[in-house]
Design an enzyme around this catalytic site. Structure first.
Site, mmCIF file in Angstrom:
data_model
loop_
_atom_site.group_PDB
_atom_site.id
_atom_site.type_symbol
_atom_site.label_atom_id
_atom_site.label_comp_id
_atom_site.label_asym_id
_atom_site.label_seq_id
_atom_site.Cartn_x
_atom_site.Cartn_y
_atom_site.Cartn_z
ATOM 1 N N THR A 58 0.849 -1.194 0.000
ATOM 2 C CA THR A 58 0.000 0.000 0.000
ATOM 3 C C THR A 58 0.882 1.240 0.000
ATOM 4 O O THR A 58 1.876 1.301 0.735
ATOM 5 C CB THR A 58 -0.927 0.031 1.231
ATOM 6 O OG1 THR A 58 -1.842 -1.066 1.151
ATOM 7 C CG2 THR A 58 -1.723 1.326 1.284
ATOM 8 N N PHE B 158 1.143 5.111 0.926
ATOM 9 C CA PHE B 158 0.593 6.136 1.806
ATOM 10 C C PHE B 158 1.209 7.480 1.447
ATOM 11 O O PHE B 158 2.359 7.553 1.003
ATOM 12 C CB PHE B 158 0.887 5.812 3.270
ATOM 13 C CG PHE B 158 0.251 4.549 3.762
ATOM 14 C CD1 PHE B 158 -1.000 4.569 4.375
ATOM 15 C CD2 PHE B 158 0.891 3.328 3.625
ATOM 16 C CE1 PHE B 158 -1.589 3.407 4.841
ATOM 17 C CE2 PHE B 158 0.308 2.156 4.085
ATOM 18 C CZ PHE B 158 -0.939 2.189 4.683
#
Length: 379
Positions: free
Chosen positions: A276, A278
């Site tokens: 992921t 960020f």
């Protein structure tokens, strides 16, 4: 019928002539740019370009006309790009973007969720000198940053399995914030339950709506009922509060340990390369020498070829796009905002010239981020 070497020799001769004519045309384009700079006239004149195309291609056989129009469009676009580039060299103040040279050094940082969330881990990684605080929603993160309650916010924007986090992109424009930092974290989901529970006891599993499909195979294999909650760490918190052996959470090992849960299975995501990205957002756009990624958002006219025209500009400047996606405009049905990530730095001349051109030619464009993307992924 002539031999191929003889034909190719003629082609080479024609190509040499085209080269000389191209250089002459660029020289004339520079003269045009200098003249327009004196009168503060626009470089892009779409009506004038349409008139040129119509006149030059008149009377040609249809198939060749289409090819010639494509060639001429490319030549005209190259002339415009050269004019923008040279104009900016002579008048750097025309660059329309104001970015602060100071690095983002927040004293306060917000993330969405509760302690133990992947977003907290990302916030600590991006800003190890701060103690991040949590709020219930992404919108509260953005609103708090915009209103000056907090200096920066950390939110997820993309997962290699679930794709982009659309709500975050919408909030970026709604609250007029900028991306200043980025990090990519490897996601290793665990199945966590109350102490004493076994995998056979578990009937239901709760987690974030993105985490559940990332573990689809594991959930299906064990016949578990999936329940959506706001955050992976909130899932762990709920399981601990319920004390029910039949309910488990999909979360990080850190969240499981924080809320006193036992890890029944680890690395349960379907794809082991689950990562992921960020970002950190703040009120001001910044630019640092080490920044190597820029993100923009823009609208285009709702006519055929508009998006292709923008993409051609990126290619002509030699700028490498790393991502493109779109989101619907809430107040204009069937119209879209496009987001493009590309490599480069706001201090690079080619990037500045390209953005100068896009600002002049598009109905709306905003640089929403300048940051560094590291080549390594954090565990």
């Amino acid at each position: 019928m002539r031999d191929l070497p003889e034909i190719r020799a003629d082609i080479n001769g024609v190509d040499e002539q085209i080269r000389e004519l191209f250089l002459k045309r660029m020289s004339l384009a520079l003269e045009v740019a200098e003249t327009k700079a004196e009168t503060d006239d626009k470089i892009f004149k779409p009506d004038r370009e349409a008139e040129i195309l119509e006149k030059r291609a008149a009377g040609m056989e249809e198939e060749l006309r289409l090819k010639y129009v494509a060639l001429l469009q490319s030549m005209i676009r190259a002339s415009r790009e050269y004019q923008y580039s040279q104009t900016l060299r002579r008048a750097p103040s025309k660059f329309p973007i104001d970015a602060m040279p100071q690095a983002l050094s927040p004293k306060t940082v917000y993330y969405q969720g509760v302690p133990g969330a992947y977003q907290e881990l990302a916030a600590r990684s991006l800003f190890p000198e701060t103690e991040p605080q949590h709020v219930p929603t992404w919108e509260q993160v953005f609103q708090s940053v915009r209103d000056g309650v907090v200096d920066a916010g950390v939110v997820p924007v993309e997962n290699t399995t679930a794709g982009t986090v659309s709500e975050v992109y919408d909030l970026l424009l709604q609250y007029d914030l900028s991306i200043n930092r980025s990090t990519i974290k490897k996601i290793r989901h665990c199945l966590a339950a109350v102490p004493g529970a076994s995998l056979g006891d578990v009937k239901q599993v709760c987690s974030h709506p993105h985490a559940l499909p990332q573990c689809h195979d594991f959930i299906a294999e064990h016949g578990l009922e999936a329940i959506e909650v706001a955050n992976t760490a909130i899932a762990a918190q709920n399981v601990a509060a319920r004390g029910d052996k039949a309910l488990a959470a999909i979360c990080s090992r850190q969240a499981a340990e924080l809320y006193g849960l036992s890890v029944l299975a680890e690395g349960i995501n379907d794809l082991k390369h689950n990562e992921t990205r960020f970002i950190a957002v703040s009120r001001n756009l910044t630019v640092q020498p080490e920044d190597n990624r820029i993100e923009i958002a823009f609208h285009i006219p709702n006519v055929a070829g508009s998006l292709r025209g923008v993409l051609d500009i990126f290619a002509d400047y030699g700028v490498d796009m790393t991502e493109i996606h779109s989101r619907p405009m809430k107040d204009s049905p069937w119209c879209y905002v496009f987001y493009i990530d590309f490599t480069g730095n706001l201090n690079d001349h080619a990037v500045r010239a390209m953005l100068y051109q896009l600002y002049e030619e598009l109905p709306y464009i905003k640089v929403i981020g300048s940051y560094r993307v590291a080549q390594t992924t954090e565990e």
